[in-house]
Design an enzyme around this catalytic site. Structure first.
Site, PDB file in Angstrom:
ATOM      1  N   GLY A   9      26.710  14.614  29.848  1.00 52.30           N
ATOM      2  CA  GLY A   9      26.459  13.380  30.588  1.00 52.30           C
ATOM      3  C   GLY A   9      25.854  13.666  31.950  1.00 52.30           C
ATOM      4  O   GLY A   9      25.300  14.740  32.180  1.00 52.30           O
ATOM      5  N   HIS A  39      19.801  13.387  33.582  1.00 55.85           N
ATOM      6  CA  HIS A  39      18.635  13.366  34.468  1.00 55.85           C
ATOM      7  C   HIS A  39      17.393  13.591  33.615  1.00 55.85           C
ATOM      8  O   HIS A  39      17.492  13.725  32.377  1.00 55.85           O
ATOM      9  CB  HIS A  39      18.784  14.417  35.579  1.00 55.85           C
ATOM     10  CG  HIS A  39      19.151  15.785  35.057  1.00 55.85           C
ATOM     11  ND1 HIS A  39      18.291  16.546  34.308  1.00 55.85           N
ATOM     12  CD2 HIS A  39      20.293  16.503  35.162  1.00 55.85           C
ATOM     13  CE1 HIS A  39      18.881  17.681  33.992  1.00 55.85           C
ATOM     14  NE2 HIS A  39      20.105  17.681  34.488  1.00 55.85           N
ATOM     15  N   GLY A  58      15.678  16.079  33.028  1.00 55.56           N
ATOM     16  CA  GLY A  58      15.716  17.282  32.193  1.00 55.56           C
ATOM     17  C   GLY A  58      16.275  16.968  30.806  1.00 55.56           C
ATOM     18  O   GLY A  58      15.727  17.403  29.787  1.00 55.56           O
ATOM     19  N   HIS A  59      17.357  16.179  30.775  1.00 52.82           N
ATOM     20  CA  HIS A  59      17.928  15.800  29.476  1.00 52.82           C
ATOM     21  C   HIS A  59      16.945  14.909  28.706  1.00 52.82           C
ATOM     22  O   HIS A  59      16.776  15.063  27.495  1.00 52.82           O
ATOM     23  CB  HIS A  59      19.236  15.017  29.660  1.00 52.82           C
ATOM     24  CG  HIS A  59      20.335  15.789  30.313  1.00 52.82           C
ATOM     25  ND1 HIS A  59      20.768  15.543  31.594  1.00 52.82           N
ATOM     26  CD2 HIS A  59      21.100  16.808  29.846  1.00 52.82           C
ATOM     27  CE1 HIS A  59      21.759  16.362  31.895  1.00 52.82           C
ATOM     28  NE2 HIS A  59      21.970  17.153  30.853  1.00 52.82           N
ATOM     29  N   GLY A  80      18.016  23.670  27.165  1.00 55.78           N
ATOM     30  CA  GLY A  80      17.115  23.981  28.282  1.00 55.78           C
ATOM     31  C   GLY A  80      17.244  25.426  28.726  1.00 55.78           C
ATOM     32  O   GLY A  80      18.326  26.014  28.667  1.00 55.78           O
ATOM     33  N   SER A 131      19.582  19.331  37.727  1.00 49.27           N
ATOM     34  CA  SER A 131      20.934  19.678  37.315  1.00 49.27           C
ATOM     35  C   SER A 131      21.846  18.505  37.641  1.00 49.27           C
ATOM     36  O   SER A 131      21.664  17.845  38.675  1.00 49.27           O
ATOM     37  CB  SER A 131      21.399  20.910  38.101  1.00 49.27           C
ATOM     38  OG  SER A 131      22.800  21.043  38.001  1.00 49.27           O
TER      39      SER A 131
END
Ligand code: PAF
Length: 284
Positions: free
Chosen positions: A32, A35, A37-38, A150, A188
């Site tokens: 959870g 951001h 990146g996800h 990632g 992150s």
């Protein structure tokens, strides 16, 4: 309409039906506090699979520090909205008791050799044991065709690749590039805990990694590592936990530049009480 399931068996039954129809499943595991990146992993999964499944679970057994677990950001409502907007098909968000009905498991039954002993493994004892246990459970529940990880968590990716290969799991592990803010800071969930001043200082980690890449091959490895540690420590509030240059697969620290194309530089740094990690492939 995106599905939101909390039960293992409902998730497995639902996905089994779709798999029997021949659909491919892409899986993005998360804790959870999502951001960009996800979302990048979700988008890649959507391009490569017919269905995309995300898990949201703050896995207690991979935290070696109770305070870190307590402070880990939890933003489930916002996360599910982001995933729905990104076109995720199913979110699996179990309670701890659903994942660990017999209490917290102790030891994952696989020897990782050096992979879980250096760097993160050394400074966060038990961390990768907890990661391996939960990811294997997710793979069993979801049975994905592909799973997306990632490179920001480079060592985690190496552990998962090793686990999937050694146990011959029927899932393809897909490594994905680190997504960075416009100025270069690696995205992150922990960045949320930085003050504005700390957020600006945090960029110094990536800037140092870039300078290390510029000098890699020219300066002896030992000197370059010492230079990088000094450079990061000079930034206000920063405390280097480790700075290492290691082989990209075995994670064995390198001593010279003989196999330089395999070299990756890794940093773990405390900024106040927030622990940040980043890495850079030095010759690719
Ligand atoms: O990278 C993470 O967010 C976690 O380690 C993972 C893979 C979701 C397992 O809890």
């Amino acid at each position: 309409m995106m599905k939101l399931f909390t039960s293992k068996s409902i998730t497995t039954d639902y996905l089994n039906c779709l798999k029997e129809k021949g659909l491919t499943i892409g899986f993005v595991p998360t804790m959870g506090a999502l951001h960009e990146g996800h979302l990048d992993l979700v988008n890649r999964s959507k391009r490569e699979n017919e269905l995309t499944v995300c898990s949201i679970f703050v896995n207690p057994i991979q935290f070696n520090n109770a305070e870190d677990l307590a402070k880990y950001p939890r933003t489930l409502e916002r996360d599910t909205m982001m995933l729905e907007a990104a076109g995720c098909d199913l979110v699996f968000s179990p309670e701890t008791a659903e994942m660990y009905p017999q209490g917290e498991p102790v030891k994952f039954n696989l020897e990782f050799g050096l992979l879980d002993k250096v760097m993160e493994g050394k400074f966060r004892p038990g961390h990768f044991n907890g990661v391996a246990i939960v990811v294997k459970k997710f793979f069993d529940i979801i049975q994905p065709t592909r799973a997306y990880f990632g490179k920001k968590d480079f060592q985690q990716l190496a552990i998962i690749k090793f686990m999937a290969e050694t146990l011959e799991l029927p899932v393809k592990i897909i490594p994905c590039e680190t997504v960075r803010e416009a100025d270069g800071l690696a995205m992150s969930s922990r960045n949320m805990r930085l003050t504005i001043a700390e957020r600006n200082l945090a960029l110094g980690i990536y800037q140092t990694l870039l300078k290390v890449r510029e000098q890699a091959g020219n300066i002896p490895v030992r000197e370059l590592k010492a230079w990088a540690i000094k450079k990061i420590q000079e930034i206000r509030g920063m405390q280097v936990e480790y700075f290492e240059i290691a082989d990209k697969d075995s994670l064995v620290p390198i001593k010279d530049w003989n196999n330089k194309e395999r070299a990756v530089a890794f940093a773990a740094v405390f900024l106040g009480d927030v622990r940040l990690i980043d890495n850079i492939e030095l010759f690719s």
